[in-house]
Motif scaffolding. Sequence first.
Motif, PDB file in Angstrom:
ATOM      1  N   LYS A  61      38.172  39.672  42.540  1.00 44.95           N
ATOM      2  CA  LYS A  61      38.523  40.106  41.355  1.00 44.95           C
ATOM      3  C   LYS A  61      37.426  41.298  40.838  1.00 44.95           C
ATOM      4  O   LYS A  61      37.411  41.827  39.931  1.00 44.95           O
ATOM      5  CB  LYS A  61      38.575  39.324  40.333  1.00 44.95           C
ATOM      6  CG  LYS A  61      40.056  38.395  40.636  1.00 44.95           C
ATOM      7  CD  LYS A  61      40.487  37.641  39.512  1.00 44.95           C
ATOM      8  CE  LYS A  61      40.922  37.995  38.143  1.00 44.95           C
ATOM      9  NZ  LYS A  61      41.385  37.147  37.387  1.00 44.95           N
ATOM     10  N   GLY A  62      36.425  41.444  41.707  1.00 41.73           N
ATOM     11  CA  GLY A  62      35.084  42.126  41.126  1.00 41.73           C
ATOM     12  C   GLY A  62      34.212  41.699  39.993  1.00 41.73           C
ATOM     13  O   GLY A  62      33.763  42.398  39.419  1.00 41.73           O
ATOM     14  N   LEU A  63      34.240  40.469  40.127  1.00 38.63           N
ATOM     15  CA  LEU A  63      33.456  39.707  38.694  1.00 38.63           C
ATOM     16  C   LEU A  63      32.052  39.297  39.099  1.00 38.63           C
ATOM     17  O   LEU A  63      31.795  39.116  40.328  1.00 38.63           O
ATOM     18  CB  LEU A  63      34.313  38.344  38.341  1.00 38.63           C
ATOM     19  CG  LEU A  63      35.770  38.606  37.978  1.00 38.63           C
ATOM     20  CD1 LEU A  63      36.375  37.253  37.597  1.00 38.63           C
ATOM     21  CD2 LEU A  63      35.829  39.614  36.706  1.00 38.63           C
ATOM     22  N   GLN A  64      31.156  39.516  38.202  1.00 33.25           N
ATOM     23  CA  GLN A  64      29.941  39.121  38.529  1.00 33.25           C
ATOM     24  C   GLN A  64      29.765  37.679  37.775  1.00 33.25           C
ATOM     25  O   GLN A  64      30.057  37.357  36.831  1.00 33.25           O
ATOM     26  CB  GLN A  64      28.784  40.107  37.739  1.00 33.25           C
ATOM     27  CG  GLN A  64      27.395  39.732  37.897  1.00 33.25           C
ATOM     28  CD  GLN A  64      26.633  40.713  37.021  1.00 33.25           C
ATOM     29  OE1 GLN A  64      26.940  41.570  36.520  1.00 33.25           O
ATOM     30  NE2 GLN A  64      25.138  40.336  37.168  1.00 33.25           N
ATOM     31  N   LEU A  65      28.995  36.716  38.764  1.00 29.36           N
ATOM     32  CA  LEU A  65      29.056  35.241  38.519  1.00 29.36           C
ATOM     33  C   LEU A  65      27.641  35.093  38.646  1.00 29.36           C
ATOM     34  O   LEU A  65      26.551  35.623  39.357  1.00 29.36           O
ATOM     35  CB  LEU A  65      29.746  34.709  39.767  1.00 29.36           C
ATOM     36  CG  LEU A  65      29.789  33.289  39.823  1.00 29.36           C
ATOM     37  CD1 LEU A  65      30.419  32.768  38.477  1.00 29.36           C
ATOM     38  CD2 LEU A  65      30.335  32.625  40.964  1.00 29.36           C
TER      39      LEU A  65
END
Length: 774
Positions: free
Chosen positions: A490-494
């Motif tokens: 989803k293109g999320l930064q973790l």
Amino acid sequence: MTKLLSLVRRHLNFPSTMQPGVGFQFAAALVPGLLAGALLSYGIYDTQRAQLEQSALLTARVIIQVVDNELDTVRATTQTLATSNHLKTGNLAAFHRHAVEVRAQTGVGHNHVLSDATGQQLVNTARPFPGALPRHGNPDQLQQVFLTGKPVVSDLYTGPVLRQPVLSVDVPVPIDGAMRYDLSTGLLPEHFTALLAAQRLPEGWIATLLDTRNRVIARTRNAAETVGKPATPDLQERMRLGAEGTMASHNLEGMATFLAFSRSDASRWTVVVSMSRDVLYAGLYRSMAMAGLTILVFMAGGALLAWLLGRNLRTTLERLGAAADAAASGDRDARVPLAGPPEIVRLAEQFNHMQATRQSAEVELERHRQHLEELVAARTRELSTAKEAAEAANVAKSAFLANMSHEIRTPLNVIAGLTYLIRRTGVSDIQAAKLKKIDQASQHLLGIINAILDLSKIEAGRLVLDDEAVNVAAIMEEVASLIADRAHEKGLQLSVEVAPLPADLCGDPTRIKQVLLNYAVNAVKFTEAGTITLRAEAAYATADHVLLRCEVQDTGIGIAPEVLPRLFGTFEQADNTATRKYGGTGLGLAINKRLAEMMGGEVGVASTPGAGSCFWFTARLRKGVPAKAAPPPALPADDVEAMLRKEHAGRRLLLVDDDEDNREITRRILAHVWPQLDMAGNGAEAVDLATRNRYDVILMDVQMPGMDGLEATRRIRELPNGRDAVILAMTANVFPEDRARCLAAGMNDFIPKANDPKAPFAIILKWLSPPATP
């Protein structure tokens, strides 16, 4: 009774009339009567003294409750003021004006003070804004507020601005989920002096209010001279023994007093109510004198009455005694003639009535006894039936959940196995994507089943927490790795943030990971862009424990304020409408709440619609437990399979399963290592094969028709060929009692169905490989 009276009269030579005898008896009883009167007077004195002590103690309780109510009002007003939007925007000038207006409208407190974490006062309504202000006058209290995040009531201290003794109620001011300020409301001792005076104590009574260090806060007498002074030593010593009590002592002026005290459980302040002992004893002595005089009057009247009645009692008493003897001998028809003085006539009537009532009562009592036995027996049968029904319902519920788990996990095992086998044969990208969705759907369904079973075990009190070493950083990294693929898709930064924590913590790492993973999966689910952050820190620590606080913060859709209060309820979701965008059972957060409470913590959420949410939980962990060495990292599934082919390809296996589809899929999975293995469709076939062959590993289904896996295992263990075989349970029943039954039957380990299709490889390798020598 007649014979007894005649015998006494003959031997003592009493005159024929009883009047002189009654007078003689009264005179002989006079001395004991006076003694009894004295004892009665003393009893009245002691009773009134106890009542007065109890009244003083009750008064102290009432006054401390009034003080607590006043502090609650101050605390509520201060907490309301702490939510001012001016604090969130940092407009301290506007906050100063707002605080002055609140003080003018409510009349609560003397002034309001806003301080930062260093103790520097930023706003003080006792001074114009802006202006130079000193530091907080009670740094220990300020530190306690920032440490606990809870309101604190102070002891007496000198205010740096007012330069006189003050008290304060301090509350935390969180902004964006972090403690930013301390807001305190100052109270002058004169305020509590007026509060005590308003209680209108009896004449000569004194009320004193003490703080937790037993110093005077307020007093209804000589308040100006006694504020700040410590309580007398003997009172302090008595107060250390309990929260309430009474005692004889001296007050601060040296006067002999009797006092009662009561300590508040909330503020830990104490109210002392005292009175002069002279005032106390004066009233008691008056009561004793009145009681003694009353007794003498009654005794004189009794003597006169005895002399008047003595003339007429003899004959009537003899007749009454004869009737009583007859009644005592069992004569229900015995009656007394109605003759003599009116009092004796009434006594005779009562005796006759008693005899008649006795006859009726005995008949009625027998009837009721028989009826009562019938009622008790009927009620006992009803209770027994209800108990049996409740137990049957509980057993039925457990059986239903076990059957549901078995019936759903069995086809899921087929789906997972076929998906794995099809992937292994090599497929196109389009086929791989479809197979991935099938696998995700089966894992989602398995998660729903696990959630329902977890909630059922918690509600039934059958979930037991582990007690072992906890590596918080490792748990955080493991959870992050589990959601990393979906987050990156989803293109999320973790990101993961772990504050320094003690290395020797002990608790249940599995349940900590479960709660954290539930939060993290929801964060990925409800976040379309931005970041997801996992945090862990110590909320506070003692010598023995650490309260761990974990957070999962996202930049997702957020939650409406009206939904937050019911969010952690069972089967609750932020969107319960038929047109909702996101699915789910609503069990994850409810399970998180139950697990956190079992671990001595709690759960919560802060959320803004459209801006994201921050879900958190706390868990109490023990300190002082030697840290265990981290287990060696698990080998990848492909490496496990390769090691089995290299070192254990020659082992002989027996697969036992009554479901043909499950048996065939498991055979095809194991065929990558053991192309040839024996199979059985039920327990009886398995016992027959184990009798004729020696197997290294037996994969045993548990629930089978005819002979189940447990009985088959017990019989195989009795065979010479089966004593050393590794028997692994393969079952869809996953309750703890199922695992216990498998181990008790002689199985070595437990492989739940509908798990990772390659899971048997790792467990088989574990039991076939010898343990490493130290």
